[in-house]
Enzyme design. Sequence first.
Site, PDB file in Angstrom:
ATOM      1  N   HIS A  37      -6.133   1.733   5.130  1.00  0.00           N
ATOM      2  CA  HIS A  37      -6.699   0.962   4.032  1.00  0.00           C
ATOM      3  C   HIS A  37      -7.531  -0.158   4.637  1.00  0.00           C
ATOM      4  O   HIS A  37      -7.050  -0.890   5.493  1.00  0.00           O
ATOM      5  CB  HIS A  37      -5.573   0.382   3.175  1.00  0.00           C
ATOM      6  CG  HIS A  37      -6.053  -0.477   2.052  1.00  0.00           C
ATOM      7  ND1 HIS A  37      -7.163  -0.168   1.303  1.00  0.00           N
ATOM      8  CD2 HIS A  37      -5.580  -1.639   1.543  1.00  0.00           C
ATOM      9  CE1 HIS A  37      -7.345  -1.104   0.378  1.00  0.00           C
ATOM     10  NE2 HIS A  37      -6.400  -2.006   0.508  1.00  0.00           N
TER      11      HIS A  37
ATOM     12  N   GLU B 202     -26.792  11.882   9.172  1.00  0.00           N
ATOM     13  CA  GLU B 202     -26.093  12.636  10.210  1.00  0.00           C
ATOM     14  C   GLU B 202     -24.591  12.346  10.239  1.00  0.00           C
ATOM     15  O   GLU B 202     -23.785  13.243  10.480  1.00  0.00           O
ATOM     16  CB  GLU B 202     -26.711  12.304  11.573  1.00  0.00           C
ATOM     17  CG  GLU B 202     -26.024  12.954  12.756  1.00  0.00           C
ATOM     18  CD  GLU B 202     -26.210  14.479  12.820  1.00  0.00           C
ATOM     19  OE1 GLU B 202     -27.053  15.000  12.061  1.00  0.00           O
ATOM     20  OE2 GLU B 202     -25.520  15.114  13.624  1.00  0.00           O
TER      21      GLU B 202
ATOM     22  N   CYS C 277       0.821  -1.210   0.000  1.00  0.00           N
ATOM     23  CA  CYS C 277       0.000   0.000   0.000  1.00  0.00           C
ATOM     24  C   CYS C 277       0.855   1.259   0.000  1.00  0.00           C
ATOM     25  O   CYS C 277       0.314   2.372  -0.108  1.00  0.00           O
ATOM     26  CB  CYS C 277      -0.882   0.070   1.249  1.00  0.00           C
ATOM     27  SG  CYS C 277      -1.975  -1.314   1.483  1.00  0.00           S
TER      28      CYS C 277
ATOM     29  N   HIS D 217     -12.648  -4.246  -4.038  1.00  0.00           N
ATOM     30  CA  HIS D 217     -11.422  -4.304  -3.259  1.00  0.00           C
ATOM     31  C   HIS D 217     -11.606  -3.697  -1.860  1.00  0.00           C
ATOM     32  O   HIS D 217     -11.567  -4.426  -0.880  1.00  0.00           O
ATOM     33  CB  HIS D 217     -10.319  -3.587  -4.073  1.00  0.00           C
ATOM     34  CG  HIS D 217      -8.991  -3.515  -3.412  1.00  0.00           C
ATOM     35  ND1 HIS D 217      -7.814  -3.363  -4.115  1.00  0.00           N
ATOM     36  CD2 HIS D 217      -8.617  -3.539  -2.100  1.00  0.00           C
ATOM     37  CE1 HIS D 217      -6.793  -3.334  -3.277  1.00  0.00           C
ATOM     38  NE2 HIS D 217      -7.255  -3.438  -2.062  1.00  0.00           N
TER      39      HIS D 217
ATOM     40  N   HIS E 105     -10.469  -3.400   3.949  1.00  0.00           N
ATOM     41  CA  HIS E 105     -11.180  -4.328   3.071  1.00  0.00           C
ATOM     42  C   HIS E 105     -12.580  -4.637   3.608  1.00  0.00           C
ATOM     43  O   HIS E 105     -13.197  -5.625   3.195  1.00  0.00           O
ATOM     44  CB  HIS E 105     -10.401  -5.643   2.961  1.00  0.00           C
ATOM     45  CG  HIS E 105      -9.149  -5.562   2.142  1.00  0.00           C
ATOM     46  ND1 HIS E 105      -8.360  -6.661   1.902  1.00  0.00           N
ATOM     47  CD2 HIS E 105      -8.566  -4.539   1.489  1.00  0.00           C
ATOM     48  CE1 HIS E 105      -7.319  -6.295   1.159  1.00  0.00           C
ATOM     49  NE2 HIS E 105      -7.415  -5.019   0.895  1.00  0.00           N
TER      50      HIS E 105
END
Lengths: 213, 213, 213, 213
Positions: C97, C120, C79, C170, C99
């Site tokens: 990140h 909200e 990443c 992804h 998943h």
Amino acid sequence: MEKSTTPRTVIVELCRQFYAQGWVSGTGGGISIRQDGRVYLAPSGVQKERIAERDLYVLSESGDILEQPASAGLKPSACQPLFFNAFRLRNAGAVLHSHALPAMLVTLLYGEAFECTELEMMKGIEGHGYYDRLRVPIIDNTAHECDLADSMAQAIEQNPRAHAVLVRRHGVYIWGKDWVQAKTHAECYHYLFDAAVQMSKLGLGLPTQSSKR
Amino acid sequence: MEKSTTPRTVIVELCRQFYAQGWVSGTGGGISIRQDGRVYLAPSGVQKERIAERDLYVLSESGDILEQPASAGLKPSACQPLFFNAFRLRNAGAVLHSHALPAMLVTLLYGEAFECTELEMMKGIEGHGYYDRLRVPIIDNTAHECDLADSMAQAIEQNPRAHAVLVRRHGVYIWGKDWVQAKTHAECYHYLFDAAVQMSKLGLGLPTQSSKR
Amino acid sequence: MEKSTTPRTVIVELCRQFYAQGWVSGTGGGISIRQDGRVYLAPSGVQKERIAERDLYVLSESGDILEQPASAGLKPSACQPLFFNAFRLRNAGAVLHSHALPAMLVTLLYGEAFECTELEMMKGIEGHGYYDRLRVPIIDNTAHECDLADSMAQAIEQNPRAHAVLVRRHGVYIWGKDWVQAKTHAECYHYLFDAAVQMSKLGLGLPTQSSKR
Amino acid sequence: MEKSTTPRTVIVELCRQFYAQGWVSGTGGGISIRQDGRVYLAPSGVQKERIAERDLYVLSESGDILEQPASAGLKPSACQPLFFNAFRLRNAGAVLHSHALPAMLVTLLYGEAFECTELEMMKGIEGHGYYDRLRVPIIDNTAHECDLADSMAQAIEQNPRAHAVLVRRHGVYIWGKDWVQAKTHAECYHYLFDAAVQMSKLGLGLPTQSSKR
């Protein structure tokens, strides 16, 4: 990496974790580790989240009992022949068995095999890329767990890229070269099963088709 | 097995676990253990995940109070007559009551009884095999919990293989010969209830039919 | 505020928390923190809930490795270029990140971007009010994570108010000016994604329309 | 009962628990306790699962700040006027605010009020029996939380038996005479909201009709 260092410690720790995730409730499911020619295995019919290190069996690779649990009146897990399938046919270092609901449910959504493509989490399964077609064979359940051994062995041999076998209306066996890979495979497969279940609930169909058509 | 050794310890521990699983929220539900002629029971209307060992009642098998909780102003759980049904009619060693949402929801999906077949987790319920037909009677709810006692007793007697009674729009009572079996039964029944709910959401129908037709 | 004080401590702590929430299972996902000109990053392909402080990489802001993990045989998270996109283009102090299944599922329910209004929890995303239109761009997935870098950079530049980029089939990248804001943004975005999934399951459509029409 | 004894301790403990249940993620939601003429309240925009006892405000019953949090740069929760509505109009001892997804979703399934009947968990809400009709008013959301105060006050006065007010596309405020009752009410209301969501997903309609027709 805070890696627990003995198979006994790892099994106890993972059983608690798998229980919390809903994979091994009601004494079902479990995990076995093979290391240095010895196979570590929980007894049959015990609460997986409560086993202690002294409760495990140690077997030889030919299945002979080398060490008994401290408690009397136990017998090795009924999963033993299924676990040994993966040890023998795939040289696995660890095998786990899960009754997680999404694993059971995909066996009702698919026919001969669970299949998917183009889901990022496929990449966590050794030998699989994003554009591949991932396939997990589904075998029919039997009245007694030991009777699954032959059809599971056949499914393993017919699906050389799979690291798992689903059992219809029952659950899934998943393995890896060691417990770390087996656990990673298990988390990825369970994610993919759940993705298929959720996509089906959303009316999106099953993830069997490439998005590129 | 890291088995907690006294009924008081076990009840406190399981109440926390059941709370985390969504079985006993809002002070509802609970568990009672019968051991050596004494029945251990939580008070009515208390937060189950916060009870301490000193908060429990101890009753005789005929229902007389042998020991009071340390705190004043309490009364025994309204479930008491329901728990005693299972102690007396089934010689149970432990009974639990759950308001888990899937247990409540199956009473809206089924008529007189929850039924399923060919689900591996049925095998965790004593006396049931994979190809059997598992049945849990559903009784109608009443304004006051104690008024369920008669219809529950009748349902128990009419369903000798069941280890549980569902209460419509309410929840479920589940028992076993001891707390270990009661807990295993509870985990298996809750799994089966949830399986039926999920199958229904997926448009797969209820798991009442053999896959062999 | 019981704020953990070093980036190493925070990363280890948040990885455990994110794992428990289903955001980083199967070694996927993770979090990187930039502080005082140094970037802290987990290695690639490790179990996120088990990393220790000594397992992290420390990189310079130009991506050079300043400190290695204690364990050998590792490489920085795949990443990394995606995290650096947010550091460079948005001056982010932390990027994560995930998943998480709802994040993946919304990429199947929406086309070019996730959109919602009048929820909200939008107010937890910096720069957004209740009546605004919140938009998170969705980019297509690639076979290799590093190949996402360009399209992610483009999406960031074209969507100046977004603090996140979704990746189809992804997951999602989410950032903030520091780890506290990144975590708050992540919780709000995940809530909004899940809200859209649940609304869709309920037949309520997607939350893209004002209720005022 | 292992009752935490000071309002500060209880608030910190419950915030962690509510966070784990998905009620107060993304810094949203929270809880306030009124005891001995003092009102204990969390600051605005902080991570609720990480607050410490020293982070709380203490206000007088007229809303003056008596004690500041240890950390600088904070302001009292934007929920303050809403919490005070329940303190003043209902003499509540504790009020909580939740963004739980089922609470938000029922505001999309119902019009002017959430309603249900014949669900056992209704009995956990003070003043309600099994055959009653439970009603929670739904008010429309506003751009700023403080602007909800008037319509919430009106809804409270028009629904004297309700211990909660839902806010459309937002969440719910729930109170009780003390924190124990507020928490019990909250668990029961959340259960009922979730039951309605699940019944709707199962095509069973909403639980607004008696089963006796």
